[in-house]
Design a protein around this motif. Structure first.
Motif, PDB file in Angstrom:
ATOM      1  N   VAL A 254       0.594  -1.149   0.124  1.00  0.00           N
ATOM      2  CA  VAL A 254      -0.293   0.004   0.156  1.00  0.00           C
ATOM      3  C   VAL A 254       0.975   0.997   0.003  1.00  0.00           C
ATOM      4  N   ARG A 255       0.404   2.101  -0.883  1.00  0.00           N
ATOM      5  CA  ARG A 255       1.264   3.754  -0.775  1.00  0.00           C
ATOM      6  C   ARG A 255       1.425   4.994   0.371  1.00  0.00           C
ATOM      7  N   ASN A 256       1.966   5.049   0.492  1.00  0.00           N
ATOM      8  CA  ASN A 256       2.322   5.865   1.065  1.00  0.00           C
ATOM      9  C   ASN A 256       1.031   6.956   1.128  1.00  0.00           C
ATOM     10  N   TYR A 257       0.089   7.179   0.079  1.00  0.00           N
ATOM     11  CA  TYR A 257      -1.146   8.484   0.775  1.00  0.00           C
ATOM     12  C   TYR A 257      -2.596   7.688   1.384  1.00  0.00           C
ATOM     13  N   LEU A 258      -2.535   6.203   1.107  1.00  0.00           N
ATOM     14  CA  LEU A 258      -3.470   5.954   1.433  1.00  0.00           C
ATOM     15  C   LEU A 258      -2.887   5.447   3.347  1.00  0.00           C
ATOM     16  N   LYS A 259      -1.822   5.443   3.376  1.00  0.00           N
ATOM     17  CA  LYS A 259      -1.606   5.153   4.906  1.00  0.00           C
ATOM     18  C   LYS A 259      -1.573   6.460   5.499  1.00  0.00           C
ATOM     19  N   GLU A 260      -1.002   7.856   5.193  1.00  0.00           N
ATOM     20  CA  GLU A 260      -0.947   9.210   5.450  1.00  0.00           C
ATOM     21  C   GLU A 260      -2.723   9.421   5.887  1.00  0.00           C
ATOM     22  N   ALA A 261      -3.387   8.801   4.884  1.00  0.00           N
ATOM     23  CA  ALA A 261      -4.804   9.174   4.815  1.00  0.00           C
ATOM     24  C   ALA A 261      -5.797   9.027   6.364  1.00  0.00           C
ATOM     25  N   LEU A 262      -4.802   7.520   6.422  1.00  0.00           N
ATOM     26  CA  LEU A 262      -5.497   6.808   7.813  1.00  0.00           C
ATOM     27  C   LEU A 262      -4.710   6.695   9.030  1.00  0.00           C
ATOM     28  N   VAL A 263      -3.452   7.371   8.752  1.00  0.00           N
ATOM     29  CA  VAL A 263      -3.225   8.289  10.353  1.00  0.00           C
ATOM     30  C   VAL A 263      -4.298   9.203  10.328  1.00  0.00           C
ATOM     31  N   ASN A 264      -3.920   9.953   9.406  1.00  0.00           N
ATOM     32  CA  ASN A 264      -4.828  11.419   9.383  1.00  0.00           C
ATOM     33  C   ASN A 264      -6.598  10.900  10.239  1.00  0.00           C
ATOM     34  N   ILE A 265      -6.947  10.333   9.334  1.00  0.00           N
ATOM     35  CA  ILE A 265      -8.213   9.794  10.568  1.00  0.00           C
ATOM     36  C   ILE A 265      -8.367   9.631  11.749  1.00  0.00           C
ATOM     37  N   ILE A 266      -7.315   8.537  11.738  1.00  0.00           N
ATOM     38  CA  ILE A 266      -6.954   8.130  13.556  1.00  0.00           C
ATOM     39  C   ILE A 266      -6.590   9.273  14.498  1.00  0.00           C
ATOM     40  N   ALA A 267      -6.437  10.058  13.705  1.00  0.00           N
ATOM     41  CA  ALA A 267      -6.135  11.062  14.449  1.00  0.00           C
ATOM     42  C   ALA A 267      -7.155  11.767  15.052  1.00  0.00           C
ATOM     43  N   VAL A 268      -8.205  12.020  14.137  1.00  0.00           N
ATOM     44  CA  VAL A 268      -9.697  12.279  14.479  1.00  0.00           C
ATOM     45  C   VAL A 268     -10.078  11.296  15.388  1.00  0.00           C
ATOM     46  N   HIS A 269     -10.074  10.205  15.430  1.00  0.00           N
ATOM     47  CA  HIS A 269     -10.384   9.065  16.409  1.00  0.00           C
ATOM     48  C   HIS A 269      -9.924   9.190  17.307  1.00  0.00           C
ATOM     49  N   ALA A 270      -8.784  10.285  17.556  1.00  0.00           N
ATOM     50  CA  ALA A 270      -8.182  10.068  18.997  1.00  0.00           C
ATOM     51  C   ALA A 270      -8.353  11.695  19.571  1.00  0.00           C
ATOM     52  N   GLU A 271      -8.825  12.349  18.700  1.00  0.00           N
ATOM     53  CA  GLU A 271      -8.902  13.558  18.924  1.00  0.00           C
ATOM     54  C   GLU A 271     -10.766  13.456  19.444  1.00  0.00           C
ATOM     55  N   VAL A 272     -11.782  12.574  18.602  1.00  0.00           N
ATOM     56  CA  VAL A 272     -12.855  12.877  19.702  1.00  0.00           C
ATOM     57  C   VAL A 272     -13.231  11.690  20.097  1.00  0.00           C
ATOM     58  N   PHE A 273     -12.648  10.348  20.772  1.00  0.00           N
ATOM     59  CA  PHE A 273     -12.660   9.730  22.017  1.00  0.00           C
ATOM     60  C   PHE A 273     -11.945  10.054  22.932  1.00  0.00           C
TER      61      PHE A 273
END
Length: 383
Positions: A254-273
């Protein structure tokens, strides 16, 4: 103008006067005049008290301390309810009918005025929430977020002084909105009912509508703030380094752009959680919808894929879909389906095997990061 408290005192005095005059066998028409005056004073007292309550609630926004408990709530909903309860409690004697007295709410005009005032009070509080959600960053210096670490029963609450971002304030207000809708507004309706207010259904309906409208608006604002940058990063990421779906090497992962997108989604998860666990599914599902819709659009815009390109695209679509599976909605499932349908079918068993291997490799290498997307385990049953 006399305050509600003074009017209540005047009413009490008038009632005592009426009782004394009744004992003197004064003609009924004279007594009726006093009764009419008492009723007018009672109605006036209710109006003045509710108007004062409205003014008091306007000032509640100033009392927001942004201290969040383990449920993701500040004290504001509770303060609001207490304010209403105190107001109604102060009217208890005024609303009670003494012998020979009519109900304060006997006149339809009074019923309607009290109903409108009650709605006004509820809507003022909704407006307070809106004001708080839009406060400039400079107006909020510090806040305390109570983190639920493993078990609050064992470790209690951990409070940290941090600066609040506008996004965190949005989340806190959203969390309060959810609680108000599920609990506070219904409790207040019960308090109104207990004090024989009329038009409670209308008060509740109009108030809930205002609250839900604000909630939806703030939610959309938050999603826009969080999803737009992730969505906007997909296309440049996909085509970074002049990548071409028609002319690319066999996929190695999997290329980096998708990993970065997932890391950014994880950051949203962390903020909300951090603020409200309950908001996580609602927020994440919308972010995933936005990302999957954009990915689908990008796939459908590709004129043609080479065999390697199709395999790379399938790998990345499946990697994203499988990772966020717990937050998929019918809309995001449809987007992923459309994205996959835009690709040529896998032609050989070897391709399918490679796809499976690369997917497993991706999930294994990012296992720790992707843990937050796993469905929560059911609570252990006591034996």
């Amino acid at each position: 103008e006399l305050s509600g408290q003074w009017l209540a005192h005047v009413i009490q005095t008038m009632r005592l006067t009426y009782e004394s005059l009744t004992a003197l066998e004064i003609p009924n028409d004279m007594l009726q005049t006093i009764q009419d005056l008492i009723l007018d004073l009672r109605v006036r007292c209710v109006m003045v008290t509710l108007q004062h309550t409205a003014e008091e609630i306007k000032r509640l926004a100033e009392k927001e301390d942004w201290i969040v408990d383990n449920e993701g709530l500040t004290s504001l909903p509770c303060q609001f309810e207490q304010c209403i309860v105190r107001s109604l409690q102060s009217l208890k004697g005024v609303l009670e009918c003494k012998p020979g007295e009519a109900s304060v709410f006997q006149q339809p005009k009074t019923q309607e005025e009290v109903c409108q005032l009650s709605i006004h009070i509820m809507q003022i509080f909704v407006h307070c929430l809106e004001q708080l959600s839009a406060k400039p960053d400079a107006d909020v210096d510090t806040a305390h977020l109570s983190m639920d670490v493993s078990s609050p029963d064992l470790f209690g609450s951990i409070h940290e002084d941090i600066s609040l971002t506008s996004e965190q304030r949005l989340l806190i207000v959203l969390s309060n909105c959810c609680y108000l809708e599920r609990h506070t507004f219904l409790n207040i309706a019960e308090h109104f009912e207990k004090h024989n207010f009329q038009g409670i259904e209308k008060i509740t309906q109009v108030s809930m509508a205002s609250l839900k409208e604000l909630d939806q608006r703030l939610f959309e604002n938050y999603i826009e703030l969080k999803a737009d940058p992730i969505v906007g990063s997909l296309e440049p990421g996909i085509y970074a380094g002049y990548f071409d779906w028609k002319d690319c090497l066999p996929p190695t992962g999997v290329r980096n752009y998708l990993k970065e997108a997932l890391v950014n989604i994880i950051a949203v998860h962390a903020e909300v959680f951090t603020i409200s666990k309950e908001l996580v599914p609602r927020v994440l599902s919308k972010v995933v919808e936005a990302v999957s819709e954009e990915l689908s659009r990008l796939m459908q815009c590709v004129s043609s894929f080479s065999k390697n390109g199709a395999l790379q695209a399938r790998l990345e679509i499946c990697a994203l879909r499988d990772t966020v599976a717990v937050h998929l909605t019918s809309e995001s499932k449809s987007s992923f389906k459309q994205a996959l349908e835009a690709l040529p079918q896998l032609s050989s068993g070897a391709d399918k095997k490679l796809l499976e291997e690369l997917l497993n490799k991706f999930k294994s290498s990012m296992h720790l990061q992707l843990t937050c997307f796993q469905a929560a385990a059911p609570p252990m049953m006591k034996t």
